[in-house]
Design an enzyme around this catalytic site. Sequence first.
Site: not given
Ligand SMILES: Nc1nc2c(c(=O)[nH]1)N[C@H]1C(S)=C(S)[C@@H](COP(=O)(O)OP(=O)(O)OC[C@H]3O[C@@H](n4cnc5c(=O)[nH]c(N)nc54)[C@H](O)[C@@H]3O)O[C@H]1N2
Ligand SMILES: Nc1nc2c(c(=O)[nH]1)N[C@H]1C(S)=C(S)[C@@H](COP(=O)(O)OP(=O)(O)OC[C@H]3O[C@@H](n4cnc5c(=O)[nH]c(N)nc54)[C@H](O)[C@@H]3O)O[C@H]1N2
Ligand SMILES: [Mo]
Length: 766
Positions: A111, A113
Amino acid sequence: MKKSKLTSAHWGTYEVGKGIEKGFKLLPFKDDKDPSEIGRGIETALESSSRIRKPSIRKRWLESKNKEKRLRTGKDEFVEVSWKEAFELAGTEIKRIISTYGNESIYAGSYGWASAGRFHHAQSHLRRFFNLIGGHTYSKNTYSYAAAEVIVPHVLGNFYNSLFNTTSWESITEHTSLFLAFGGVPLKNGQINQGGVGSHNQREYLNKAYAKGVKFINVSPLKSDLETIGNIDWIPLKPNTDVALMLALCYEINNARATNYSFISKYTIGFERLSEYLNGKKDGIIKNADWASQITGIKKKVIFDLVQKIKKSKRTILSVSWSLTRQTHGEQPYWAAIALASMIGDIGKPGGGIGFGYSAMNSIGNHYKRIPAVSLPQGINAVNKFIPVARISEMLETPGGSFDYNGSKLNYPNIKLIYWAGGNPFHHHQDLNRMIKAWQRPDTIISNEWCWNALAKFSDIVLPVTTTLEREDIALAPRDPYMIFMSKIVDPIGKSKSDFEIFSGLAKEFNLKNKYTDNRTEREWLKWIYDESNALQEDNHKFPDFEDFKKDGWYKHPDPIDQKIFLQEFIEDPEINPLDTPSGKIELFSKKVDSFKYSDCVGHPKWYPEKEYLGNASKYKLHLLSNQPKFKLHSQLDNGQVADNEKSDGRAIIEVNRSDANARGLSDKMLVKVFNDRGSCLAVLKISENIMEGVVNIPTGAWLDPSKSDALSCVHGNPNVLTLDTGTSKLAQGPSSHTCLVEIEQFEKEPPKIRAFDPPKIIKSN
Ligand SMILES: Nc1nc2c(c(=O)[nH]1)N[C@H]1C(S)=C(S)[C@@H](COP(=O)(O)OP(=O)(O)OC[C@H]3O[C@@H](n4cnc5c(=O)[nH]c(N)nc54)[C@H](O)[C@@H]3O)O[C@H]1N2
Ligand SMILES: Nc1nc2c(c(=O)[nH]1)N[C@H]1C(S)=C(S)[C@@H](COP(=O)(O)OP(=O)(O)OC[C@H]3O[C@@H](n4cnc5c(=O)[nH]c(N)nc54)[C@H](O)[C@@H]3O)O[C@H]1N2
Ligand SMILES: [Mo]
């Protein structure tokens, strides 16, 4: 005049100009209304000491036999080898694993991005390669909203439809009276769009809607989840209790005879079953404002006030943040919100109904037409074994063990080899200490990475990959109207190769190189993707000539004329356009879900108090949120300078309410230890009026940096050493990262040095 080159990333498009120190500088793309700072992180990260320059093999894996070779500490030495040696080692090991244990024992769910760019999409290459050599165990759903991906199809027939067809912001500005946002409209997240962004619009949309008089209410533990040009009503609630509020709103609206019965009868089924639950027919508990007030911490008066506002509002839209799915029972907030929106009855009308994740990404609510595009063909996976993506630790811990998923009983495979490309489980997964233990089980772990993050340091074979700046590509995302020709800006750093070149090299070990490449070069593949995608466009939307596109660097699809209104067609004619549910209607009671007989996900939306949250707090009294970082995407570019904006002395910041800090004798800027039974990390305390009492927040993304000598799981501030690793429920088995209780105390010892960005000890080759 010579045109400047463009590059594209999930956080924006940039013009590449001349830089002062490193030879290049990323400048805002001229069409971008609200460019993101995030991109500039690459200027300092690209050639930093954290860059992987040569194929590297973990020394102990290379030299020892059997079990001891597996001990992966994250602090191990590596040996640099040539590509020839690396391909041979990896190829031989993959062959050994397949012949001894079968393809099922390879986990390539991988998994993550990765980077923008239609061709150099790491996972597509990984899958194409493994599908060619007999397949692999894969993963289903995402870390973003797994619970919604599984529950919403039972209720509305389809989840992805909601992402592509969210009601447009224009429609909201024109028609909405009340915008009730659970989890806010976090502009920090709107910087991102998977696959690339031409222009950032969320800020302008939100401000315009506000200026036009749309009444926004932010129901969230964090005030900053909804910020615009003026004041916003903020209703703080205990994290993970939204369902109780939503159900009480349903009950009180019904009690006030404000339910839209004609909507309920025409478009939904199961309202009676839901009503019985709201009225406490079985459990004797009436789900009224009084009941919800005790669970959520919101005053009864505020709940009644909300009922009045909804009653008076001409057009109401509910916005439910994706974060609400990333919690124990994360299926329920979506189901309960759909039930509430149905009772209000504005679904399918301009500016009304429900939307999932406004500003979770730039594309949500944007006015664009879905752009059809082809991907690199991945072939067919001959292995029919998968896990729900966030069950990785459990899979590694219990080979053969059984688990429930969406009505099926399945078994975990026995994984012997993991191959990761384009994701970082040491960033995204929960309870990292548990994962590190489980990570010791496979014989071999291979990763393609460009930087020495924890994934690379915990791998056996590390293959250095190029970044987007070192290769050509086309940014073409179905959810963004811009198409960008991503120029190559610099030569590959060190000996790095693209994922395409890496898997071509590996395929050669299997005598399948030509099959893998299909006899096309990288440039020929780009042209192929362009032409094949162009063939999918409607006649009046055809792409320009490829050479012209390359020369101009970008192309924008024409805007569609109509505003989007989610579920409009269904509402206009439910007979002709039924939903893809068993009844064709919105299922407030689902016979199908009920038939699974899951005690943690019954046939209707329900409040489940059995979870780790403030309502059950005893030993650990603070709810830890770990939201998305503002200055990076997940863990990406944490090794660049822009990410420092969100840190203090290089460490993650923990936001704490003043009263919680005072109660513990803690003050602003103090170094604190955040801990629970699962782990501990350091962070710098920030006293904040932005966060409600009892809640703390550490944005995700600090690279894991464990320290044995200080007995800390992470000295840098990675919140995933603390978070909970259990499935949302038997239905979706999604991640529950926003469900977590902790305590904090001052860290009085000498602050340990941050080594997250140091490369491992490397035995160099010439
Ligand atoms: N506690 C907590 N944990 C969370 C979340 C949260 O809200 N709270 N959010 C979750 C969510 S929504 C998501 S989507 C995940 C995201 O989790 P990931 O998508 O696993 O996070 P990234 O840091 O974007 O990892 C991408 C990796 O790909 C590498 N990369 C970049 N470009 C390339 C390329 O061209 N080739 C290769 N081989 N590698 C490359 C980067 O160096 C990086 O290590 O995290 C989740 N984890
Ligand atoms: N700059 C930046 N933007 C991103 C990303 C990033 O890594 N960096 N990641 C991208 C990805 S992969 C994803 S999936 C999206 C995720 O987008 P979201 O799911 O919206 O991400 P979060 O920032 O984890 O959550 C938004 C807010 O939800 C609130 N929240 C958490 N738990 C609860 C709850 O139980 N109840 C309520 N009411 N609120 C709660 C928190 O205060 C938090 O700030 O963002 C994307 N956009
Ligand atoms: Mo995500």
